[in-house]
Design an enzyme around this catalytic site. Structure first.
Site, mmCIF file in Angstrom:
data_model
loop_
_atom_site.group_PDB
_atom_site.id
_atom_site.type_symbol
_atom_site.label_atom_id
_atom_site.label_comp_id
_atom_site.label_asym_id
_atom_site.label_seq_id
_atom_site.Cartn_x
_atom_site.Cartn_y
_atom_site.Cartn_z
ATOM 1 C CG LEU A 1 37.603 48.719 46.892
ATOM 2 C CD1 LEU A 1 37.044 48.638 45.489
ATOM 3 C CD2 LEU A 1 38.273 50.071 47.123
ATOM 4 C CD GLU B 1 35.151 32.585 50.304
ATOM 5 O OE1 GLU B 1 34.940 32.053 51.419
ATOM 6 O OE2 GLU B 1 34.863 33.772 50.046
ATOM 7 C CG ASP C 1 44.951 50.834 38.794
ATOM 8 O OD1 ASP C 1 44.659 50.799 37.582
ATOM 9 O OD2 ASP C 1 44.612 51.772 39.538
#
Length: 488
Positions: free
Chosen positions: A191, A238, A287
């Protein structure tokens, strides 16, 4: 307990009775979804399908199918211990100035440990034991699941996508689903606000027309996987966060065909590029909402090279109507979110994302209310403080006498402490998940806040009701004679 790689995690889970080896053939086309779905709903073990129909590579499914296994993957012994991880992240997100020399000295070990957990780059990595390049690249070698009968094609679900923007010092890790559309091509469904998409956009602005390097790690160690879905502060990578969880530095290796660094112990690495302007229609897929999503256009990732460990494991999952693995992840990560929110809003006593609300679309907040309008301030804060809640459509705020995790309590508060007109907040034209077909425009919709708290003067002119409370002395007397009453 800490795990150096996915195989170590699998071994430890098996020793604890938390993993089952499936030794009869099961197809990655629909059948694995059915087996994993039944197992997850029964709170069963992780599953290692050793003989996927038509493939030589085993498939690991339902890995994070219980909150307890999520906690284990993050190095915690219990789900409740995840609150401590949340407290650490809250501190790192907004560290308080030391109150004095003693306080500063007490915080020094935390910063030393963070510095010590910088990733370590090595030259010879397990993930590059086997190298496949050029015309030999064929994604059909991987037992990629087709999860639902209406899915248009096989879907890579647990790929850890590694990108780096031209103006950034560190890499971005993101998990985006990838539709397989050819021998060496997948559709990268990210997205527009996600890190990978932002890196790609910046690349196109600085290097127009030039291919954008991308790598995808499949089967990384659990700390690295879960670090990619945790609200890590922008100042912390991360990989470094995964090192903190694992209590050992994350080992990385430079890819063979680009400068991106990937987890050295990952099972499989896909290396390649996205050519600006090469797009394809993605979907439909079932989904996490329980519906098939609409078709939309996303960039195409061309895989130029596959590297993998000897005898690799393919890590996979499915998404569907809750409960599914994303919903279970949400239950566990909920405990991480609570201290982060409390650091910014100390009045919050609990925060709950009901799994049946698709992990993030509804939130219930309990708080110690101190003034008129306080509940509305908190609900607006929830929407704006963390990126993870920008798609939360409904926020219910109640007093701290309500159990946020008990719908009997929450519904009672809504129906007795709310006036629908006065206590409902509606906000239009806000970011909404692209998978939310209920919104009037793709990616843009409204939000609703429900103030189910006791009302203060200024919020109402009426005398407010007092909650009925049992007499403790009477309760104790009846407890003492209960067995004599003969009531079953």
């Amino acid at each position: 307990m800490k795990f150096k790689d996915l195989r170590d995690f699998v071994q430890q889970l098996e020793q604890r009775g938390e993993l089952k080896r499936i030794q009869i053939p099961v197809s990655p086309v629909l059948e694995m979804t059915e087996v994993c779905d039944r197992t997850l709903r029964a709170k069963g073990p992780a599953l290692l399908f050793e003989k996927p129909t038509g493939y030589d590579i085993p498939v690991l499914g339902n890995l994070f199918g219980t909150p307890e296994r999520v906690a284990m993957g993050m190095g915690a012994e219990s789900v409740s211990e995840l609150r401590e991880i949340g407290k650490l992240l809250a501190f790192l997100k907004e560290p308080e100035p030391p109150k004095g020399l003693k306080d500063a000295w007490s915080k020094l070990p935390i910063f030393r440990k963070i510095i010590a957990m910088a990733p370590k780059v090595i030259k010879d990595a397990p993930c590059q034991e086997v190298v496949i390049e050029g015309d030999d690249v064929d994604l059909a070698m991987l037992p990629v699941q087709t999860c639902w009968s209406g899915d248009v094609a096989p879907l890579i679900t647990w790929g850890l996508t590694v990108t780096k923007g031209p103006n950034k010092d560190r890499q971005n890790l993101g998990i985006y689903r990838q539709q397989v559309i050819g021998r060496n091509k997948v559709i990268m469904r990210w997205l527009s606000h996600r890190g990978g998409a932002l890196d790609f956009r910046e690349w196109c602005e600085k290097h127009p027309g030039q291919p954008f390097p991308v790598s995808v790690a499949l089967g990384a160690d659990p700390a690295t996987i879960l670090g990619a879905v945790t609200p890590v502060p922008d100042s912390l990578s991360e990989y470094a966060f995964a090192g903190l969880l694992r209590d050992s530095r994350t080992e990385l290796v430079k890819c063979r065909g680009n400068d991106l660094q990937v987890p050295a112990t990952a099972e499989i690495i896909l290396e390649g590029v996205i050519h600006p302007g090469e797009m394809a229609d993605e979907g439909p897929y079932g989904d996490h909402t329980g519906y098939y999503n609409e078709v939309d256009s996303f960039p195409v990732f061309t895989v130029e090279r596959i590297t993998h460990r000897i005898k690799p494991i393919y890590h996979s999952t499915y998404t569907g109507r809750p409960p599914d693995e994303p919903a279970i992840l949400g239950v566990a990560l909920n405990e991480v979110f609570v201290p982060i929110l409390q650091k910014q809003f100390p009045e919050i006593t609990d925060f709950y994302l009901p799994p049946e609300g698709c992990s993030y679309r509804m939130a219930v907040v309990t708080m110690k209310k101190s003034y008129p309008g306080h509940a509305k301030r908190v609900m607006l804060g929830v929407w704006s403080f963390l990126r993870q809640f920008m798609y939360t459509k409904f926020v219910i705020v109640t007093d701290d006498d309500i159990n946020a995790r008990d719908w009997n309590d929450v519904i009672w508060a809504i129906t007795t402490r709310m006036d629908p007109k006065r206590d409902t907040v509606m906000i239009d034209n806000t970011p909404i998940d692209y998978l939310d077909f209920a919104s009037p425009v793709s990616g843009l919709g409204s939000k609703m806040g429900l103030d189910a708290t006791h009302k203060w003067p200024g919020e109402t002119t009426r005398e407010w009701g007092r909650v009925i409370v049992k007499d403790d002395a009477v309760t104790q007397r009846i407890d003492a004679i209960w067995n004599q009453l003969g009531i079953d």
